[in-house]
Design an enzyme around this catalytic site. Structure first.
Site, PDB file in Angstrom:
ATOM      1  N   SER A   1       6.523   5.602  -2.457  1.00 54.93           N
ATOM      2  CA  SER A   1       5.596   4.468  -2.352  1.00 54.93           C
ATOM      3  C   SER A   1       5.200   3.999  -3.736  1.00 54.93           C
ATOM      4  CB  SER A   1       4.346   4.939  -1.598  1.00 54.93           C
ATOM      5  OG  SER A   1       3.295   4.002  -1.737  1.00 54.93           O
TER       6      SER A   1
ATOM      7  N   TYR B   1      -2.985  11.326   0.011  1.00 53.71           N
ATOM      8  CA  TYR B   1      -1.736  10.726   0.498  1.00 53.71           C
ATOM      9  C   TYR B   1      -0.826  10.376  -0.681  1.00 53.71           C
ATOM     10  CZ  TYR B   1       1.334   6.831   1.583  1.00 53.71           C
ATOM     11  OH  TYR B   1       2.418   5.998   1.632  1.00 53.71           O
TER      12      TYR B   1
ATOM     13  N   LYS C   1       3.059  11.875  -2.174  1.00 49.51           N
ATOM     14  CA  LYS C   1       4.265  11.139  -2.589  1.00 49.51           C
ATOM     15  C   LYS C   1       4.689  11.587  -3.993  1.00 49.51           C
ATOM     16  CE  LYS C   1       4.795   8.639   1.137  1.00 49.51           C
ATOM     17  NZ  LYS C   1       5.852   9.004   2.090  1.00 49.51           N
TER      18      LYS C   1
HETATM   19  C1  UD1 Z   1      -2.291   0.728   1.227  1.00 48.06           C
HETATM   20  C2  UD1 Z   1      -2.574   2.054   0.578  1.00 48.06           C
HETATM   21  C3  UD1 Z   1      -1.316   2.546  -0.062  1.00 48.06           C
HETATM   22  C4  UD1 Z   1      -0.224   2.673   0.987  1.00 48.06           C
HETATM   23  C5  UD1 Z   1      -0.033   1.337   1.673  1.00 48.06           C
HETATM   24  C6  UD1 Z   1       0.894   1.493   2.856  1.00 48.06           C
HETATM   25  C7  UD1 Z   1      -4.953   2.035   0.041  1.00 48.06           C
HETATM   26  C8  UD1 Z   1      -5.971   2.018  -1.023  1.00 48.06           C
HETATM   27  N1  UD1 Z   1      -3.671   1.938  -0.341  1.00 48.06           N
HETATM   28  O1  UD1 Z   1      -1.874  -0.181   0.214  1.00 48.06           O
HETATM   29  O2  UD1 Z   1      -1.546   3.795  -0.670  1.00 48.06           O
HETATM   30  O3  UD1 Z   1       0.987   3.069   0.389  1.00 48.06           O
HETATM   31  O4  UD1 Z   1      -1.276   0.844   2.181  1.00 48.06           O
HETATM   32  O5  UD1 Z   1       1.220   0.242   3.372  1.00 48.06           O
HETATM   33  O6  UD1 Z   1      -5.280   2.119   1.224  1.00 48.06           O
HETATM   34  N2  UD1 Z   1      -7.477  -5.893   2.488  1.00 48.06           N
HETATM   35  C9  UD1 Z   1      -8.558  -6.650   2.892  1.00 48.06           C
HETATM   36  N3  UD1 Z   1      -9.075  -6.437   4.144  1.00 48.06           N
HETATM   37  C10 UD1 Z   1      -8.556  -5.511   5.001  1.00 48.06           C
HETATM   38  C11 UD1 Z   1      -7.445  -4.729   4.592  1.00 48.06           C
HETATM   39  C12 UD1 Z   1      -6.936  -4.943   3.315  1.00 48.06           C
HETATM   40  O7  UD1 Z   1      -9.066  -7.495   2.149  1.00 48.06           O
HETATM   41  O8  UD1 Z   1      -9.080  -5.352   6.129  1.00 48.06           O
HETATM   42  C13 UD1 Z   1      -6.882  -6.140   1.160  1.00 48.06           C
HETATM   43  C14 UD1 Z   1      -6.893  -4.942   0.231  1.00 48.06           C
HETATM   44  O9  UD1 Z   1      -8.078  -4.905  -0.521  1.00 48.06           O
HETATM   45  C15 UD1 Z   1      -5.642  -5.248  -0.636  1.00 48.06           C
HETATM   46  C16 UD1 Z   1      -4.702  -5.969   0.322  1.00 48.06           C
HETATM   47  O10 UD1 Z   1      -5.542  -6.460   1.378  1.00 48.06           O
HETATM   48  O11 UD1 Z   1      -5.972  -6.116  -1.684  1.00 48.06           O
HETATM   49  C17 UD1 Z   1      -3.637  -5.097   0.927  1.00 48.06           C
HETATM   50  O12 UD1 Z   1      -4.245  -3.949   1.510  1.00 48.06           O
HETATM   51  P1  UD1 Z   1      -3.423  -2.925   2.433  1.00 48.06           P
HETATM   52  O13 UD1 Z   1      -2.616  -3.669   3.413  1.00 48.06           O
HETATM   53  O14 UD1 Z   1      -4.383  -1.904   2.934  1.00 48.06           O
HETATM   54  O15 UD1 Z   1      -2.382  -2.268   1.410  1.00 48.06           O
HETATM   55  P2  UD1 Z   1      -2.647  -1.522   0.006  1.00 48.06           P
HETATM   56  O16 UD1 Z   1      -4.067  -1.226  -0.214  1.00 48.06           O
HETATM   57  O17 UD1 Z   1      -1.935  -2.292  -1.052  1.00 48.06           O
END
Ligand code: UD1
Length: 340
Positions: free
Chosen positions: A126, A150, A154
């Site tokens: 990842s 997690y 990795k």
């Molecule tokens: C997350 C994990 C990462 C993992 C990946 C798997 C965290 C901190 N990181 O990545 O370790 O490998 O998922 O797919 O959890 N967001 C919102 N509202 C929400 C959900 C997300 O604003 O309800 C934003 C987050 O702040 C981020 C973006 O959307 O900026 C993407 O978030 P997400 O889909 O959870 O992925 P990652 O955080 O990049």
């Protein structure tokens, strides 16, 4: 090739299984169904028009693995190892479960591969291994680190495999560092089915569009990005699955013991840009509110995918709009995910 796919009933595994079959490979799935429903297998069999070989056990089960690898009627040629726990928040609450499960599976699998002289392994890593303060675009030579258990599983699994190829130089291992996989099979029959309320943005958006969740919480609008919301490198799960086939083909035909490839689009998309794209795809308004940053999130993450393009001839072909259209098709056809 006969390819053992651990976690083959999971989100990325299921899409990869279909592409392996379409490419003429034979597939053996091992999945303990702790985070996947058995109906996935029925859907895969229908889409592939063939019965599948599926073994329901935990990859850490050495006796079951031995029995599988020892079967002279169905020798395994290569392994793609997806099976792992993957929820960041849960890993903070249950770190020992994560280390036992995610490291134990890789150890048992690698040991079985050595015992039965199976040399080719593609491992699900990842972009989380780049940690908190990596410069973008992220290249494979950056130092690795993590911010949660997690992520550490990795990093540690990568290290286990790096050490294994040094001691066993006939092994051929690919570490694939995924950025943010989203989207679904174009049939709408296979997709991401998170248990409970989704943690990740795309499945959350899909459920808001459906009306199952009233609104999206945007975690921060004060990052140093195009519009203040977090920027990520989203890639279609179909492109990601294709990356596994390309990596498997490459390690089967080249003599480098260890390969590390970023699999991403190289493009950053903000949370608010993804909201707009999903509104276009679904024709529905996505209500949202800006809330505090989520602890552990970084402002911007996107890949430098040029090594994979140069070596594997692989690059993403689907757009963010394609990802939203396919996610929406899957979500509408399966509002509650796979049937039990
Ligand atoms: C997350 C994990 C990462 C993992 C990946 C798997 C965290 C901190 N990181 O990545 O370790 O490998 O998922 O797919 O959890 N967001 C919102 N509202 C929400 C959900 C997300 O604003 O309800 C934003 C987050 O702040 C981020 C973006 O959307 O900026 C993407 O978030 P997400 O889909 O959870 O992925 P990652 O955080 O990049």
């Amino acid at each position: 090739m006969r390819v053992l796919v651990t976690g083959g009933a999971g989100y990325i595994g299921s899409h990869t299984v279909l592409q392996l079959l379409a490419a003429g490979h034979q597939v053996v799935i091992v999945d303990d169904f702790s985070n996947a429903k058995p109906t996935v297998v029925n859907r895969l069999e229908t889409l592939a028009s063939q019965p599948l070989t599926v073994h329901a056990f935990d990859v850490a089960d050495r006796d079951r693995l031995d029995a599988l690898f020892a079967d002279p009627a169905a020798p395994i040629d290569a392994v793609i190892h997806f099976a792992a726990f993957k929820a960041v928040g849960e890993s903070v609450a249950k770190p020992l479960d994560y280390y036992r499960n995610n490291l134990g599976a890789t150890l048992a699998l690698a040991e079985a591969m050595l015992r039965y002289d199976v040399r080719h392994l593609v491992f699900s890593s990842s972009a989380t291994v780049y940690g908190e303060s990596a410069p973008v675009p992220m290249t494979e030579d950056l130092p690795t680190s993590a911010t949660n258990p997690y992520g550490w599983t990795k990093v540690m699994n990568e290290q286990i495999l790096r050490d294994a190829v040094v001691a066993h130089p006939l092994l051929r291992v690919a570490l694939l560092r995924y950025f943010n996989p989203v989207g679904a099979h174009p049939s709408g029959q296979i997709g991401e089915d998170p248990a409970g309320i989704p943690n990740n943005l795309m499945p959350y958006l899909a459920q808001v569009a459906l009306g199952r969740i009233p609104k999206l919480s945007v975690f921060g609008d004060d990052y140093d990005t195009v519009d203040g919301s977090g920027v990520r490198d989203y890639l279609h799960v179909e492109d990601l699955a294709a990356g596994h086939l390309a990596a498997l083909e490459w390690i089967s035909t080249h003599d480098r013991p260890l390969s590390v490839w970023n699999l991403g689009s190289g493009q950053g998309t903000s949370v608010l840009e993804l909201v707009r794209a999903f509104e276009r795809a679904s024709g529905r308004e996505i209500p949202y509110e800006i809330v505090a940053r989520r602890p552990g999130d970084i402002a911007t993450s996107y890949a430098d995918p040029s090594l994979a393009e140069r070596e594997l001839g692989w690059r993403t072909t689907r757009t963010v709009d394609d990802m939203c259209v396919d996610t929406w098709r899957w979500q509408q056809a399966n509002p509650h995910g796979y049937p039990s």
